[in-house]
Structure formats: C-alpha cells, structure tokens
Write an enzyme that holds these catalytic residues in place. Structure first.
Site, short mmCIF file in Angstrom:
data_model
loop_
_atom_site.label_atom_id
_atom_site.label_comp_id
_atom_site.label_asym_id
_atom_site.label_seq_id
_atom_site.Cartn_x
_atom_site.Cartn_y
_atom_site.Cartn_z
N THR A 113 10.21 1.91 -3.85
CA THR A 113 10.15 0.42 -3.76
C THR A 113 10.84 -0.46 -4.85
O THR A 113 11.33 -1.25 -4.61
CB THR A 113 8.52 0.16 -3.65
OG1 THR A 113 7.85 1.11 -2.63
CG2 THR A 113 8.52 -1.16 -3.42
N SER B 125 -2.49 5.31 -0.82
CA SER B 125 -3.64 4.33 -0.54
C SER B 125 -4.61 4.89 0.54
O SER B 125 -4.06 5.56 1.33
CB SER B 125 -2.96 3.10 0.32
OG SER B 125 -2.12 2.80 -0.92
N ASN C 176 0.81 -1.13 0.06
CA ASN C 176 -0.19 0.11 0.09
C ASN C 176 0.99 1.13 0.00
O ASN C 176 1.43 1.75 1.08
CB ASN C 176 -0.94 0.08 1.14
CG ASN C 176 -1.98 -1.03 1.21
OD1 ASN C 176 -2.93 -1.09 0.54
ND2 ASN C 176 -1.55 -2.31 1.88
N GLU C 177 1.14 1.74 -1.15
CA GLU C 177 2.22 2.83 -1.47
C GLU C 177 1.45 4.27 -1.00
O GLU C 177 0.20 4.23 -0.96
CB GLU C 177 2.60 2.89 -2.73
CG GLU C 177 3.22 1.62 -3.27
CD GLU C 177 4.68 1.43 -2.86
OE1 GLU C 177 5.05 2.33 -1.68
OE2 GLU C 177 5.51 0.72 -3.18
N PRO C 178 2.07 5.33 -1.06
CA PRO C 178 1.78 6.64 -0.79
C PRO C 178 0.50 6.85 -1.45
O PRO C 178 0.35 6.46 -2.69
CB PRO C 178 2.81 7.41 -1.07
CG PRO C 178 3.93 6.90 -0.50
CD PRO C 178 3.77 5.37 -1.11
#
Ligand code: F6R
Length: 642
Positions: free
Chosen positions: A181, A166, A162-164
């Site tokens: 990432t 999300s 869940n990246e920025p």
C-alpha cells in the site's frame, strides 16, 4: 454492459458483480445511485448518510456528482458524510491528505454543510486517537448508520485501510499500512519513505453496518485482487473477501478489472462458448499449461475433463485442433522481425517486402526500447533495416538529485580545465545544491535541474541506440511537451504532442512502428505515449498513402508481458543476443542499481528484462515449441478493425 447474472456463468462468484464496459460508464451508474438516494431522502425530509472513499477509483463518481449539482440542481444540503480513512500523522492542508482530496474532488464544488463532513483526524496525539475513533463510530450510529458506503480496493485486498490480518468485526482504529500500500502511494508522496506508516480507518465491522455497500474497481491492475475478493475463500489475508458475507454488497467493476473472473478468463468452465479462433487458442494454451502437457499431446479426455467438451464436439477431432493451434503458435516465431527477404511470407508474422524496411521504435522513456525489445532492435539493425528510434519523453523525473549535481560539477571542472569562464556554472551549481537541500517530497525541480536530468538520460539513450547500431541522425528526441506540462497541470492537452509525432512519422514514413502497448496504467506515461502515436496515425491515415502499408507492433514495458495466446510475433534471442541486449541496457547508468521509480519490483531492469524473456521462452517450450534462450513478444495493432 449490463449486469450479467446467469447463475451458471457466475457460479464461481460469491458476491454480486456488475461489469461495465469502462470506468466512466460504471462511475456514472454509481453516481446516479448516490444521487437517487440523496433525492429520495430529500423527498422524505431525511438526511442521507454517506460513507466515502478516496483514491483514484472514485474520482469520476465525484466529478459526476459535481456535474449533477451544477447542471441538474442536485443539492447536498441534507447529506452527511463520513470518510473511510486518513493517513496518520497528516495535516489536513497537506497535498496528500484525504481532506485535500475530498475538498478538491467534491466538497469545494457542492453545497454540503461543512459541519456535516467527517474525515478521520490525522493531527491527533496518540493518546487522543482511541476516544476519537469511538466517537466516530458513535456519531455514525447516532445518525442511524450509513445509508451507502462506497469502497475502492487496494492491491493487498484492503478496504478502507483494513490491511491483511484485519478482523471482520473491527471498528474504527489506528492501523499500520502494508508495504505494498505504501509503495502504491509512493508517487503521491514523492517516495515510499515519505508515505506515513499508519492510518486511521473505519473497521470492516463499521463498513459492514452500512445498508448498501458498493465496491468499485477499474483497470487490469486490480484484476487479480478482484478475483480473490469475489471468488476466493474467506480469509483475513484478503480483507475484501469478508464482503462476501454481506447481503448488501455489490462489486461494480469494469471489464479490465473483471478480466480474471472465471466467466471472462476461462469461460468454457462455466458456459457454452462461441468458439472463435481467439477463444480456441486461449483455451488450448490454457489446457496445455494447466495440465503441463505439450499441445500435441492433449487428448480427448483432457478436453472433456476441463470444460472443453463442447469444443471437441464442435471442432474436433481434438488432434486436428491441437495441430492447428500448434501451427499458429509456431508461425508466431520469427528471427526476422522486419520480414524475411525472398521467403514465402504467407505464414510469417511480417511481410517479406520491401526487403529493407523503414522501422521506427517509439520509446516512452529513454530506456524502454532496449529494456523491452533490445534484442529485436539490434536484430533489425543487424539485418540492414533503416531503423529509427524516437524517445518520446525526456524521462527527467527519474534521475537522482546527486547524479544531477555530479554532472554539473563535471561540466564546471571540464570547462575550468579548458580555461573557460565557469562563473555561471558555479552559480548554477550552488543554487541547485541549495534547492536540493531544502527540497520537499514531490517538489518539482528547477528548470536547470530538469534540463540536467533530461540531458543525462539523453546521453544514455544515445549510447544505447548507438550500441544497437543506429547512426546519430536516426536517433530522435521528441521531448514531448505533455510530460513536463503534466507536472503542473492535472488536465493536460496533447494536441502539440500529436502534431509533433505526425511530423516525425511523415518524415520517416515507416513500414513498421514499434510502440509500447501498456494499457494497465491508464494515466501512466506509456499509455499517454501510445495514445499520441495512435491519434497521430489515425489522422495521417486520412490523407497519407504510406500509412496503409505501415504496421504497428506493440511491445510491453518492463512490468508485464502479453499472454501467450495473444502474441503475434515472437522473436527468439540467442544467448549472445541476450548479452548484447544486457549491455545496451547497461548504458542507462542513471537507471541502474536503484532507479528512482522501481515500481513493484526490486530487480534491476536488465534482470527483469532477461527473466521475462526467458519466461516467455520457457512457456513456448512448455507448449511443445522449440526451446530458445529468450523470446521478445509483440502484438499487432490493427487499425482496420477499429
Ligand atoms: C481510500 C481507501 C482505500 C482505497 C484503495 C484503492 O479511502 O480507503 O481503500 O480505496 O486503496 O485505491 P485506488 O482507488 O487509488 O486504487
């Protein structure tokens, strides 16, 4: 270290945090909690539903679970697992798949029923993903939800993938990976371009429903993001901050990952401190930097308004504290990294005697010496010391394939021009070309290619060291065996590396050792190289008298510098020396423009080196010291204190 939870100390922390002395202690504690859960459920005839993570962080937790299974009869028969995520697209039998990771680290070694293992499927077609994700969620719900979810944290602040950006209520879904990432994963994949751009991940909402959540983080590399996750404002920019909203979460971290939390970084802001010299220096430097005021201009009010009233009362008046710290900082500065002959050395970082020192610079890769301490290297040689350099590894992974081909072609053409038989070289060239054309990401090079790449770097290192002023017999290539062995084996042994290093040290009998002291990346080459020198010295110290007069100075690699309050020797460089250092770095042509392993930083090595040393000079200037063009920084390793 047990969990500290004094309210005052943790008042900046918005979630419970347990800090352990090292990752092993923390991992054992987490493994025990998992084992207790599994056993508790067994006693009640129930299943334990676990949410699992991959990556470097949980490896020791899984190793301990395997040990508990083998040695203490912990059974996984009643365990059902759901992994957080999988790259997309991804074949399960691929080296980099999370299926492979989980099998190798856990499932192949315990008695879990294979049908109880769930990992998002990286082989689905785009159309199938939506239904798969729904079914994944439903399966978890139908089983009564996750009993325990373990998490790592990415440097973007991601949990799962869940990246920025999300949403806090997001469910299992296909996501796009953040660039950072992908860069962090690039080593596993042999280059960022091979890292998938997408992944299937459980959502933050999915994770949230777990009855217990444990987020683990080790290593200084994670300190910054841990601080944001624990002390920062809730924000989708740092998805892990959403964990602050959970009543069931615990951050389990080691001292390094905790080092930027307020209670460790600036403890005077949260509690009474024991004001030893180190803490005073750190606090005064911090105060000066925070208020952007030179040390000697800091006032009583400045101390009182910034959590340092206790210091002012205990050790004041503050002007005396300021002068003391100013002097300490001033005394770190020296243009004589090998000591100044015939001068009073009571306030200097290095000893006056012997006037000519034997110094050895250990360089983990063939260019760390000039990148990290090129100015000091040149100065030591200029000032007449007997300087040796030891290149610890060949650095043969970090050369581009086409450069290797070019050099084989050169060797062939040159041999041909001299009327020599070139058949063997031509065959070698053809084979190398064929191999490179079919090479898979991360595939290990042939022996011939590794040799060529190593020789390219060797030639560059010789050019750099000669430029710095060394005679050829003072340039040592250790080619430590762990480096190539590590390409094949995950559990390398360092005995022969240590013996080889002892031999070299015994031959040189240095008064000074310079070594790369980068500890942020525990499995990185720099740390291994330091450990080898350290172990070699510890053994030699048992029998060899010269070792007692040998000082070990640490320098930092191209990635980050020591903090100002830590620095014990600051070697200023003149503008001219900065230029000479730049030219020494230029000798490393294979690392110029775009190196194979640029790390997180797009700048070329010489630019990084210059900007970093200029920044140190700027920081010294800001504290009220003299203004220099650049400064190289060192910290002394004290064996006596071990
Ligand atoms: C792994 C996962 C990721 C990692 C995170 C930290 O399943 O979802 O969130 O936990 O990227 O990775 P490491 O532990 O390799 O630093």
């Amino acid at each position: 270290m047990a969990r500290l939870n004094l309210l005052e100390e943790t008042r900046f922390e918005k979630a419970p945090v347990s800090v352990y002395s090292d990752p092993t202690a923390a991992s054992l504690a987490v493994a025990k909690r998992i084992a207790d859960l599994i056993r508790g459920k067994q006693e009640q005839g129930e299943q334990a539903i676990l949410g699992l993570a991959t990556g470097a962080t949980p490896v020791k937790v899984y190793a301990e679970l395997v040990r508990l299974h083998r040695e203490e009869g912990l059974s996984f028969k009643n365990v059902i697992t759901f992994n957080l995520d999988e790259y997309y697209p991804m074949q399960p039998d691929s080296e980099q798949s999370y299926v492979t990771f989980m099998n190798r680290n856990l499932f192949d070694h315990v008695d879990i029923e294979r049908e109880n293992v769930h990992i998002p499927d990286g082989t689905l077609s785009m159309e199938e993903i939506h239904d798969f994700c729904l079914a994944y969620e439903q399966k978890i719900t139908a089983l009564g939800g996750l009993d325990l979810q373990i998490l790592g944290i990415g440097r973007t602040g991601h949990i799962g993938f869940n990246e920025p950006g999300s949403a806090p209520n997001s469910g299992t879904r296909l996501v796009t990976l953040d660039d950072l990432t992908r860069r962090d994963a690039s080593r596993d994949f042999g280059g960022k371009e091979n890292v998938p751009t997408k992944a299937i991940t459980m959502g933050i909402g999915t994770i949230f429903k777990a009855r217990e959540i444990i987020l683990m983080a080790w290593n200084q590399k994670k300190a910054e993001i841990v601080k944001k996750a624990v002390e920062g404002e809730l924000s989708s920019e740092v998805p892990a901050t959403y964990l602050q909203l959970s009543d069931n979460v615990e951050f389990v971290i080691d001292v390094d990952a905790a080092s930027l939390l307020t209670r460790f970084d600036t403890p005077w802001l949260v509690k009474d401190c024991i004001w030893d010299n180190k803490t005073i220096k750190k606090a005064v430097v911090w105060l000066s930097q925070t208020l952007k005021k030179p040390v000697l201009k800091l006032t009583e009010d400045d101390y009182n308004n910034n959590g340092m009233a206790q210091l002012a009362t205990e050790k004041g008046p503050v002007y005396h504290i300021n002068i003391d710290i100013f002097n300490q900082l001033q005394h770190t500065i020296t243009g004589w990294p090998g000591g100044k002959p015939n001068a009073d050395d009571s306030q200097r970082p290095e000893r006056r005697d012997p006037a000519t020192k034997r110094s050895i610079i250990f360089s983990p890769h063939p260019d760390d010496d000039v990148i990290s301490m090129g100015g000091t290297f040149i100065r030591l040689a200029d000032q007449g010391h007997d300087v040796h350099v030891a290149y610890q590894t060949s650095g043969n992974t970090a050369v581009w394939d086409d450069d290797a081909l070019r050099f084989i072609e050169f060797a062939t053409d040159f041999a041909k021009s001299q009327g020599l038989d070139t058949q063997k070289l031509e065959d070698l060239y053809k084979n190398a070309r064929r191999f490179i054309a079919d090479k898979k990401p991360n595939q290990i090079d042939t022996q011939e290619l590794l040799t060529v790449k190593g020789l390219i770097r060797k030639g560059e290192a010789i050019a750099g060291a000669r430029f710095a002023g060394l005679p050829d017999d003072h340039i040592h290539f250790q080619n430590l065996p762990f480096y190539d062995r590590g390409k094949y084996s995950k559990t390398p042994d360092y005995e022969d590396d240590i013996l080889q290093t002892m031999e070299l040290l015994q031959q040189v009998k240095p008064h000074q050792i310079f070594a790369a002291g980068d500890f942020a990346d525990p499995h990185g080459t720099h740390k291994v190289c330091f450990d080898i020198i350290h172990k070699a010295m510890l053994r030699l110290r048992e029998t060899e008298a010269w070792t007692k007069d040998c000082w070990l100075w640490l320098y930092r690699g191209a990635w980050h510098e020591f903090e100002i309050h830590e620095i014990e020797m600051a070697v200023p460089l003149s503008p001219q020396e900065v230029l000479r250092k730049r030219h020494a770095i230029f000798k490393h042509q294979s690392q110029k423009d775009v190196p194979v392993f640029p790390g997180d930083d797009a700048r070329e090595f010489w630019v990084r080196a210059e900007e970093r040393t200029r920044e140190t000079a700027r920081l010294y200037d800001g504290l009220g010291m003299a203004e220099y063009e650049a400064i190289e920084a060192f910290v002394r390793w004290k064996f006596e204190e071990e």
